[in-house]
Design an enzyme around this catalytic site. Structure first.
Site, PDB file in Angstrom:
ATOM      1  N   GLU A 193       0.832  -1.202   0.000  1.00 52.65           N
ATOM      2  CA  GLU A 193       0.000   0.000   0.000  1.00 52.65           C
ATOM      3  C   GLU A 193       0.872   1.258   0.000  1.00 52.65           C
ATOM      4  OE1 GLU A 193      -3.150  -0.085   2.910  1.00 52.65           O
ATOM      5  OE2 GLU A 193      -4.075  -1.843   1.998  1.00 52.65           O
ATOM      6  N   GLU A 317      -5.237  -8.430  -0.688  1.00 47.55           N
ATOM      7  CA  GLU A 317      -6.053  -8.066   0.475  1.00 47.55           C
ATOM      8  C   GLU A 317      -7.484  -7.895  -0.006  1.00 47.55           C
ATOM      9  OE1 GLU A 317      -4.861  -5.060   3.298  1.00 47.55           O
ATOM     10  OE2 GLU A 317      -2.718  -5.518   3.012  1.00 47.55           O
TER      11      GLU A 317
END
Length: 513
Positions: A193, A317
């Site tokens: 991320e 995710e």
């Protein structure tokens, strides 16, 4: 008169809940694609009780252990054949320094987990402990390297530490710490991320950082690296465009995608895991089905730069993210797991299976005690969630031949809005058995599905079903088997066709042979 009206109302109610609609499905054997087993990967972050109290427990806990690894958890995960396990994060990855987690445990430095609850991390579960867990599970490790607060040298030395069999100082250190042979870890995420908690980078800056880090991510004998770039957040299509444009396809094995099903769409108040209306259930399913749009659009961008599909889309995710259970630490992300979550898991897996030309990896967030877990624990107690049972049903698709299909099905309608009531994926294993996984999102209507199977010969059909009385039903430590797999008898052969009556709010996997 009152009794008559009551009886009439009851009849109308039962009729409404027993409504049956029809659908048609055509499955073809014309495919050369394989559903990668890595679609069924899992994710374990240093967060709440995912590692500590989940996989890694106190020495005094009265459960069977190897070292401090909890073996009933290991055995449950071995049953569903998890192919990969992503670690140590998540956001935690970009504040994790691997050298803190090796050597004698009593000498390892402590740190504060600033991302998740401000708790003290004692680093007792580090590289060797994680890789021992993977060995026990029979699964492949997937490391997320620290790009946000780390250095190129730190990542490069970590790869050397686990993969090199040379006489270098770093390789010798691994041997001194009890593992003479290299671990040969091939999956490496270059950051996590990076658009957010991993560094708040722009895609242009990150793509340059990826190339710099990847240059020093060396292959060692028997361990060619599968380097995975930190990809977009949800529908940030520009991020994918920049990454695919700036990074040569041969530099990366995959690009990640993160998307969570947030029931309300409001990160400040995400909604309850257990207390929701049918209208809220419908809204959650709208959010869940957005995964189809995301995968399709990101894949289309990737096709512009990589038409031969060398680069995998890795949804590492995904899952349901609700408000935490009342009375628990907000930073631990502990939530219950309902029949709704099982339907969401199955729907996502069907989407991934049907896009297996590009989606060749994924990781449910997360394995134990965090977000949409497979397993919940409470001291010595352990239960399997409805989501666990979906992965148990769907393991038959791992590395199986993808079977394309055409589906015509009714909609699930709520007010003036509608979504497809049914989603499906199918595959054929090495023994020639065909597996069809069907999901009915409609909580009140059964759906009869007539299926034609082109160029597929079969004689008998068996099946399993996961369903429950209510979409809000859960397994608890007092009732751990309220929702569990059952034998399914609602499918039959009708000439050359397969006829299935798919109950409301259910997931069914059939085996034809």
């Amino acid at each position: 008169m009152k009794k008559f009206l009551t009886l009439l109302f009851t009849c109308f109610t039962l009729a409404a809940f027993s409504q049956q609609e029809t659908a048609s499905l055509a499955i073809s054997n014309d495919s050369k694609l394989t559903i990668s087993k890595y679609i069924y990967g899992q994710f374990a972050e240093h967060l709440g009780h995912g590692i500590y109290g989940g996989f890694w427990v106190d020495k005094s806990l009265p459960v069977e252990k190897q070292d401090r690894i909890r073996l009933d958890v290991v055995n449950a995960l071995k049953k569903i054949k998890i192919p990969s396990l992503r670690w140590p994060g998540g956001c935690f990855a970009d504040e994790y320094h691997w050298r803190d987690g090796i050597g004698p445990r009593e000498q390892r430095p402590k740190m504060v987990n600033t991302n998740w609850g401000g708790t003290t991390e004692d680093n007792s579960f580090g590289t060797h402990e994680f890789l021992e867990l993977c060995t026990l599970l029979g699964t492949e490790p997937y490391f997320a390297a620290n790009v946000g607060s780390g250095t190129v040298e730190e990542m490069s030395k970590w790869i050397e530490y686990v993969n090199s069999n040379s006489t270098s100082t770093i390789a010798e250190l691994r041997k001194q710490n009890g593992h003479p042979d290299p671990y040969k870890v091939t999956f490496w995420g270059i950051g996590n991320e990076s658009w957010g908690c991993g560094g708040n980078m722009t895609p242009e800056f990150y793509s340059d950082e990826f190339k710099r880090y990847a240059s020093f991510a060396k292959n060692y004998p028997g361990a060619p690296l599968k380097k995975i770039a930190s990809g977009p957040n949800s529908d940030d299509y520009n991020w994918t465009e920049v990454i695919m444009k700036n990074i040569p396809e041969w530099d990366m094995w995959g690009i990640s995608l993160h998307y969570y099903t947030v029931p309300t769409g409001d990160w400040g108040h995400k909604g309850s895991a257990t207390k929701f209306t049918e209208a809220e259930y419908f809204e959650t399913m709208v959010k869940c089905l957005k995964m189809e749009e995301l995968v399709t659009k990101h894949a289309a961008i990737m096709d512009k730069y990589d038409p031969k599909k060398h680069v995998a889309l890795v949804v590492d995710e995904w899952g349901v993210w609700t408000d935490v259970e009342p009375g628990t630490n907000p930073g631990f992300l502990y939530q219950q797991n309902s029949m709704r979550d099982a339907l969401i898991a199955a729907t996502n897996l069907n989407i991934f299976n049907n896009h297996c030309d590009r989606v060749r990896g994924a990781a449910l967030a997360q394995t134990i005690n965090v977000l949409q877990s497979l397993i919940l624990t409470d001291k010595e107690k352990m239960l399997l969630t409805p989501t666990y049972h979906i992965f148990d049903m769907y393991k038959v698709h791992q590395d199986a031949k993808y079977l394309p299909m055409q589906l015509t099905a009714p909609d699930y309608v709520s007010g003036d809005r509608k979504i497809p009531a049914v989603n499906v994926s199918a595959s054929q294993d090495a023994a020639g058995k065909v597996h069809i996984s069907l999901v009915n999102l409609d909580p009140t209507k059964n759906i009869s599905i007539s299926t034609g199977l082109k160029d597929i010969k079969w004689k008998t059909v068996t099946g399993q079903i996961l369903t429950s009385k209510n979409i809000t039903d859960i397994n608890t430590f007092d009732q751990p088997n309220k929702i569990s797999l059952q034998s399914f008898k609602g499918a039959k052969k009708d000439g050359d066709n397969l006829v299935v009556v798919l109950p409301a709010k259910s997931v069914v996997t059939l085996e034809l042979f």
